[in-house]
Design an enzyme around this catalytic site. Structure first.
Site, PDB file in Angstrom:
ATOM      1  N   LYS A 173      -6.083  -1.965  -1.771  1.00  0.00           N
ATOM      2  CA  LYS A 173      -5.245  -1.258  -0.785  1.00  0.00           C
ATOM      3  C   LYS A 173      -6.070  -0.794   0.420  1.00  0.00           C
ATOM      4  O   LYS A 173      -5.615  -0.906   1.559  1.00  0.00           O
ATOM      5  CB  LYS A 173      -4.536  -0.093  -1.477  1.00  0.00           C
ATOM      6  CG  LYS A 173      -3.492  -0.596  -2.501  1.00  0.00           C
ATOM      7  CD  LYS A 173      -3.020   0.508  -3.416  1.00  0.00           C
ATOM      8  CE  LYS A 173      -1.976   0.024  -4.404  1.00  0.00           C
ATOM      9  NZ  LYS A 173      -1.734   0.987  -5.497  1.00  0.00           N
TER      10      LYS A 173
ATOM     11  N   ASP B  75      -7.563  -1.763  -7.906  1.00  0.00           N
ATOM     12  CA  ASP B  75      -6.259  -1.626  -7.233  1.00  0.00           C
ATOM     13  C   ASP B  75      -6.419  -0.814  -5.938  1.00  0.00           C
ATOM     14  O   ASP B  75      -5.934  -1.217  -4.873  1.00  0.00           O
ATOM     15  CB  ASP B  75      -5.270  -0.945  -8.201  1.00  0.00           C
ATOM     16  CG  ASP B  75      -3.904  -0.767  -7.585  1.00  0.00           C
ATOM     17  OD1 ASP B  75      -3.152  -1.748  -7.497  1.00  0.00           O
ATOM     18  OD2 ASP B  75      -3.585   0.369  -7.165  1.00  0.00           O
TER      19      ASP B  75
ATOM     20  N   GLY C 116       3.208   2.275  -2.047  1.00  0.00           N
ATOM     21  CA  GLY C 116       4.574   2.194  -2.586  1.00  0.00           C
ATOM     22  C   GLY C 116       5.621   2.545  -1.542  1.00  0.00           C
ATOM     23  O   GLY C 116       5.777   1.851  -0.536  1.00  0.00           O
TER      24      GLY C 116
ATOM     25  N   VAL D 160       0.859  -1.194   0.000  1.00  0.00           N
ATOM     26  CA  VAL D 160       0.000   0.000   0.000  1.00  0.00           C
ATOM     27  C   VAL D 160       0.889   1.236   0.000  1.00  0.00           C
ATOM     28  O   VAL D 160       1.804   1.356   0.822  1.00  0.00           O
ATOM     29  CB  VAL D 160      -0.902   0.048   1.255  1.00  0.00           C
ATOM     30  CG1 VAL D 160      -1.811   1.283   1.217  1.00  0.00           C
ATOM     31  CG2 VAL D 160      -1.732  -1.221   1.379  1.00  0.00           C
TER      32      VAL D 160
ATOM     33  N   GLY E  36       6.323   2.882  -8.567  1.00  0.00           N
ATOM     34  CA  GLY E  36       7.647   3.094  -9.155  1.00  0.00           C
ATOM     35  C   GLY E  36       8.682   2.174  -8.540  1.00  0.00           C
ATOM     36  O   GLY E  36       8.537   1.688  -7.425  1.00  0.00           O
TER      37      GLY E  36
ATOM     38  N   ILE F 250       5.639   4.990   0.546  1.00  0.00           N
ATOM     39  CA  ILE F 250       5.138   5.702   1.734  1.00  0.00           C
ATOM     40  C   ILE F 250       5.031   4.718   2.901  1.00  0.00           C
ATOM     41  O   ILE F 250       4.377   3.690   2.767  1.00  0.00           O
ATOM     42  CB  ILE F 250       3.721   6.282   1.489  1.00  0.00           C
ATOM     43  CG1 ILE F 250       3.685   7.137   0.240  1.00  0.00           C
ATOM     44  CG2 ILE F 250       3.236   7.049   2.701  1.00  0.00           C
ATOM     45  CD1 ILE F 250       2.274   7.566  -0.158  1.00  0.00           C
TER      46      ILE F 250
ATOM     47  N   GLY G 266       4.755   4.761 -17.580  1.00  0.00           N
ATOM     48  CA  GLY G 266       5.008   3.535 -16.810  1.00  0.00           C
ATOM     49  C   GLY G 266       4.313   3.441 -15.463  1.00  0.00           C
ATOM     50  O   GLY G 266       4.674   2.598 -14.649  1.00  0.00           O
TER      51      GLY G 266
END
Ligand code: HSE
Length: 407
Positions: free
Chosen positions: A200, A196, A129, A127, A298, A131, A182
């Site tokens: 999360k 998505d 990325g 969840v 990312g 963070i 991307g």
């Protein structure tokens, strides 16, 4: 030295290997031991990798290797990730994953296996990325009753909506740009249809309320119906449109959870979270609102969260970190029809304003191009649907309906 394996060498997996290699000294200083990548599982060849000699196509080489104490799963998807993770845990290895689908669908079972085997199952990267959110909620905010969690949890859709709001870009063009840059998944349907973000918020809700919330039991709407007219009219009222995953605890103990686009007031901290960034607001009864902000997707941001979990697992090879929730059956969730919200509508047709007033009582109205936008007071969603059906029967075209977020 602690030996680890990485299953998957895609965007996140290659980022994990990169950080473990380039930040070796930094990690050594924090752990007091070297983290050694013993195996990397991938069906493809990577002859130019600095660890090309450690690649394998055979999962058995990882699960049967007694020296490998921590396994990173960054393959994505459910199969074979689920089977592999389960076998690794049962073989006494701690597992770290970034796989939100896996945690949202099988988290309770995998946490129970980890508990039984006295190993760790960690998923900070699943969840937000890069963070930190799982660990802060599980540790730093543990003294709080969490009254609400609301977040912009999907970078792709936030990027698309920001481009629509700031640049007047059409949805399809903004999606294409997100893909070119991307951010979007290979198949962007999970992003744009809200699945998505739903996975999360399910993970955060399970963590906050101690029982697994499965995505199937959560009402989910995406952003494909949002138009430039909605964006413009919402702005005129002082709102931006954001895809929000939100869960709140109601009096009596049940929870109200959904994923849907919402009108977010300019004054909300979530209204300024733009482009591919994510933001998560946790409303604790002691802390009040705490907001987490950063890159939700990312290679290196996500890998950073994975590596942090790897270090935690390496530090706790003989002890469990307390991260757990029980299985759930959805009985603690209210129906989305009972969820209360103020609403935005875009309408057209003869006497649309008078008819909307008759249906909803006190409303705020703005004029668009041959159409009107209406803000209503709060009502249960089921009641709202009935009123919309009555409006349609009365010859009013209901072109958009969006919840107004009290966040
Ligand atoms: N497709 C996801 C997003 C990736 O856009 O946020 C990170 O989970």
């Amino acid at each position: 030295m602690v030996s680890v394996a990485i299953m998957g060498h895609g965007v996140v997996g290659s980022g994990v290997a990169e950080i473990l290699l380039t930040h070796k000294q930094k990690l050594y200083a924090g752990l007091g031991e070297e983290i050694y990548i013993k195996k990397i599982l991938d069906l493809r060849e990577f002859p130019d990798s600095p660890v090309a000699d450690r690649f394998t196509k055979d999962f058995e080489e990882i699960v049967n290797d007694l020296e490998i104490r921590v396994v990173v799963e960054v393959m994505g998807g459910i199969h074979p990730a689920y089977e592999f993770v389960k076998r690794c845990l049962k073989a006494g290895k701690s597992v770290v994953t970034s796989n939100k689908e896996l945690v949202a669908d099988h988290g309770a079972e995998l946490l129970a296996i980890a508990k039984e085997e006295n190993v760790n199952f960690m998923f900070e990267a699943s969840v937000g990325g890069g963070i930190p959110i799982i660990r802060p909620m599980n540790q730093c905010l543990v003294a709080n009753n969490v009254n609400e969690v609301a977040g912009i949890l999907n970078g792709t859709t936030n990027f698309i909506l920001t481009k629509m709001i700031d640049d007047g870009m059409q949805f399809a063009d903004a999606l294409k740009l997100a893909q070119d840059l991307g951010f979007a998944e290979r198949d962007p349907s999970a992003d744009i249809h809200g699945h998505d973000a739903c996975r999360k918020i399910c993970i955060l809700a399970s963590l906050a309320y101690g029982r697994h919330i499965y995505p199937d039991s959560v009402h989910t709407e995406g952003i494909t119906g949002i138009t430039l007219s909605d964006v413009k009219l919402a702005k005129g009222f002082g709102y931006v449109i954001k895809l929000i995953g939100r869960v709140k605890k109601l009096e009596g103990g049940k929870i109200d959870i959904l994923t849907a686009p919402m009108l977010v007031p300019f004054k909300s901290q979530l209204s300024n979270i733009d482009y591919e960034f994510n933001g998560i607001m946790v409303r604790g009864d002691c802390t009040g609102d705490v907001v987490f902000y950063g890159k939700g997707a990312g290679k290196l941001p996500t890998a950073s969260a994975v590596v942090a979990d790897v270090v935690d697992c390496c530090k706790h090879l003989k002890a469990r970190r307390f991260l757990f929730w029980a299985d759930g059956d959805g009985s603690n969730i209210i129906s989305y029809k009972d969820s209360v919200s103020a609403m935005y509508l875009r309408l057209s047709g003869d006497d649309a304003e008078a008819k909307a007033q008759k249906a909803f009582g006190d409303i705020t109205v703005a004029n668009g191009d041959g159409e009107i936008a209406v803000l209503t007071g709060e009502m249960a969603y089921g009641e709202f649907e009935n009123k919309c059906a009555a409006l349609r029967a009365d010859g009013v075209q209901v072109m958009s309906t969006i919840r107004i977020g009290d966040i």
